[in-house]
Design an enzyme around this catalytic site. Sequence first.
Site, PDB file in Angstrom:
ATOM      1  N   THR A 192      90.723 114.408 107.096  1.00  0.00           N
ATOM      2  CA  THR A 192      91.746 115.428 107.271  1.00  0.00           C
ATOM      3  C   THR A 192      91.339 116.310 108.447  1.00  0.00           C
ATOM      4  O   THR A 192      90.281 116.126 109.044  1.00  0.00           O
ATOM      5  CB  THR A 192      91.874 116.309 106.012  1.00  0.00           C
ATOM      6  OG1 THR A 192      90.691 117.103 105.868  1.00  0.00           O
ATOM      7  CG2 THR A 192      92.062 115.461 104.752  1.00  0.00           C
ATOM      8  N   ASP A 207     103.373 124.830 101.986  1.00  0.00           N
ATOM      9  CA  ASP A 207     102.394 124.908 103.071  1.00  0.00           C
ATOM     10  C   ASP A 207     102.720 126.126 103.912  1.00  0.00           C
ATOM     11  O   ASP A 207     103.880 126.355 104.268  1.00  0.00           O
ATOM     12  CB  ASP A 207     102.415 123.650 103.938  1.00  0.00           C
ATOM     13  CG  ASP A 207     101.110 123.464 104.698  1.00  0.00           C
ATOM     14  OD1 ASP A 207     100.317 122.587 104.312  1.00  0.00           O
ATOM     15  OD2 ASP A 207     100.887 124.216 105.667  1.00  0.00           O
ATOM     16  N   ASN A 237      95.781 122.547  96.303  1.00  0.00           N
ATOM     17  CA  ASN A 237      95.125 121.790  97.365  1.00  0.00           C
ATOM     18  C   ASN A 237      94.897 122.598  98.641  1.00  0.00           C
ATOM     19  O   ASN A 237      94.087 122.210  99.484  1.00  0.00           O
ATOM     20  CB  ASN A 237      95.977 120.550  97.689  1.00  0.00           C
ATOM     21  CG  ASN A 237      95.510 119.803  98.908  1.00  0.00           C
ATOM     22  OD1 ASN A 237      94.514 119.086  98.878  1.00  0.00           O
ATOM     23  ND2 ASN A 237      96.222 119.984 100.019  1.00  0.00           N
ATOM     24  N   ASP A 283     102.942 132.359 101.024  1.00  0.00           N
ATOM     25  CA  ASP A 283     101.488 132.499 100.989  1.00  0.00           C
ATOM     26  C   ASP A 283     101.030 132.586  99.538  1.00  0.00           C
ATOM     27  O   ASP A 283     101.193 133.613  98.879  1.00  0.00           O
ATOM     28  CB  ASP A 283     101.078 133.751 101.759  1.00  0.00           C
ATOM     29  CG  ASP A 283      99.569 133.937 101.844  1.00  0.00           C
ATOM     30  OD1 ASP A 283      98.825 133.147 101.233  1.00  0.00           O
ATOM     31  OD2 ASP A 283      99.135 134.893 102.530  1.00  0.00           O
ATOM     32  N   ILE A 284     100.422 131.517  99.041  1.00  0.00           N
ATOM     33  CA  ILE A 284     100.041 131.458  97.629  1.00  0.00           C
ATOM     34  C   ILE A 284      98.750 132.222  97.337  1.00  0.00           C
ATOM     35  O   ILE A 284      98.294 132.251  96.198  1.00  0.00           O
ATOM     36  CB  ILE A 284      99.947 130.003  97.128  1.00  0.00           C
ATOM     37  CG1 ILE A 284      99.131 129.096  98.078  1.00  0.00           C
ATOM     38  CG2 ILE A 284     101.350 129.418  96.975  1.00  0.00           C
ATOM     39  CD1 ILE A 284      97.661 129.151  97.905  1.00  0.00           C
ATOM     40  N   TYR A 322      82.603 127.965 101.992  1.00  0.00           N
ATOM     41  CA  TYR A 322      83.391 126.864 101.428  1.00  0.00           C
ATOM     42  C   TYR A 322      82.729 126.307 100.169  1.00  0.00           C
ATOM     43  O   TYR A 322      83.399 126.075  99.159  1.00  0.00           O
ATOM     44  CB  TYR A 322      83.522 125.785 102.504  1.00  0.00           C
ATOM     45  CG  TYR A 322      84.263 124.535 102.097  1.00  0.00           C
ATOM     46  CD1 TYR A 322      85.638 124.546 101.947  1.00  0.00           C
ATOM     47  CD2 TYR A 322      83.574 123.336 101.900  1.00  0.00           C
ATOM     48  CE1 TYR A 322      86.323 123.387 101.599  1.00  0.00           C
ATOM     49  CE2 TYR A 322      84.243 122.180 101.567  1.00  0.00           C
ATOM     50  CZ  TYR A 322      85.620 122.207 101.407  1.00  0.00           C
ATOM     51  OH  TYR A 322      86.285 121.065 101.063  1.00  0.00           O
ATOM     52  N   LEU A 339      95.518 115.603 102.777  1.00  0.00           N
ATOM     53  CA  LEU A 339      95.537 115.217 101.376  1.00  0.00           C
ATOM     54  C   LEU A 339      96.785 115.706 100.670  1.00  0.00           C
ATOM     55  O   LEU A 339      97.391 114.971  99.873  1.00  0.00           O
ATOM     56  CB  LEU A 339      94.290 115.767 100.670  1.00  0.00           C
ATOM     57  CG  LEU A 339      92.997 114.997 100.884  1.00  0.00           C
ATOM     58  CD1 LEU A 339      91.799 115.849 100.478  1.00  0.00           C
ATOM     59  CD2 LEU A 339      92.998 113.684 100.101  1.00  0.00           C
ATOM     60  N   LYS A 381      84.374 126.308  96.433  1.00  0.00           N
ATOM     61  CA  LYS A 381      84.630 125.067  95.698  1.00  0.00           C
ATOM     62  C   LYS A 381      83.862 125.021  94.381  1.00  0.00           C
ATOM     63  O   LYS A 381      84.359 124.472  93.390  1.00  0.00           O
ATOM     64  CB  LYS A 381      84.269 123.869  96.582  1.00  0.00           C
ATOM     65  CG  LYS A 381      85.216 123.665  97.762  1.00  0.00           C
ATOM     66  CD  LYS A 381      86.661 123.516  97.309  1.00  0.00           C
ATOM     67  CE  LYS A 381      87.578 123.080  98.436  1.00  0.00           C
ATOM     68  NZ  LYS A 381      88.996 122.978  97.995  1.00  0.00           N
TER      69      LYS A 381
END
Length: 303
Positions: A205, A38, A100, A73-74, A171, A19, A175
């Site tokens: 994905t 990324d 994302n 690395d965010i 997860y 995505l 989310k």
Amino acid sequence: MTGICAGRVAVVTGAGRGLGRAHALALAAEGAHVVVNDLGVAADGAGGSAGPAQRVADEIRAHGGRAVAHSGDITTTEGAASLVATALDTCGRLDTLVNNAGFLRDRMLVNLDEDDWDAVIRVHLKGHFLPLRHAAAHWRAEAKSGRTPAARVINTASGAGLLGSVGQGNYSAAKAGIIGLTLVAAAEMARYGVQVNAIAPAARTRMTERTFAATMAAPADGEFDAMAPENVSPLVVWLSSADSAGVTGRVFEAEGGRITVMEGWRPGPTEDTGSRWTPAGAGAAARRLLAAAEEPGAVYGAR
């Protein structure tokens, strides 16, 4: 292409594949200068490589667009700050942040260990918070200096965060947290010219093609590929643009050719006794209210 994002600078995290890659390519095709972030990890978050981000940036430039790669690395303060700094130093501004990045470590709850819980919460929820926090600080400073931006944040939630998903407790929790973060950020940042929305996409994905293999299978040649990640990107591009003015604090489902505005928790049937309930009375009231209420949505993986 309409050039709906011409002159804008967009940061996309997790943009090396899936995505994120589709969003980065679509934003660039509509005129945006894109910072392609990324970390280049495996589907479970292991390893790391600058290759995926660089390949997408190169692909954008090969098609005449503008892009720069960022492999920091965010989920760390340093990486998130570097991401925003890259946009400002390289592109001169920051208009849109598309959060994302993510990976999966699926387990049933009784088999889910603490490390797998922490890792998924970190990359999804903290990985949304830190870039948002640093971008928001920049936009607030701009607004206080009299340069109120037309800034946009698009967060990536999931149906798992809306309805739950069997085998994905970590997860789903992350989310759901992203949706809560979206609502708070939209309320807090509106005064500074920042709009914050979330999408709950369904697409093929690395994260979905095994977990939901039957649903995500590619169609026969010539048929519409409803699960192609590129189907989600037009909504992301529009939400990233100035044309989406006035749209904030919303959650959209996007799948194939379908876009749905999701309507979250709101009051349903209620009773007020005007005094303290007894346990038996509370139970009887709860039964009556449940009988009058709508059935909850299906849990993902249990349909």
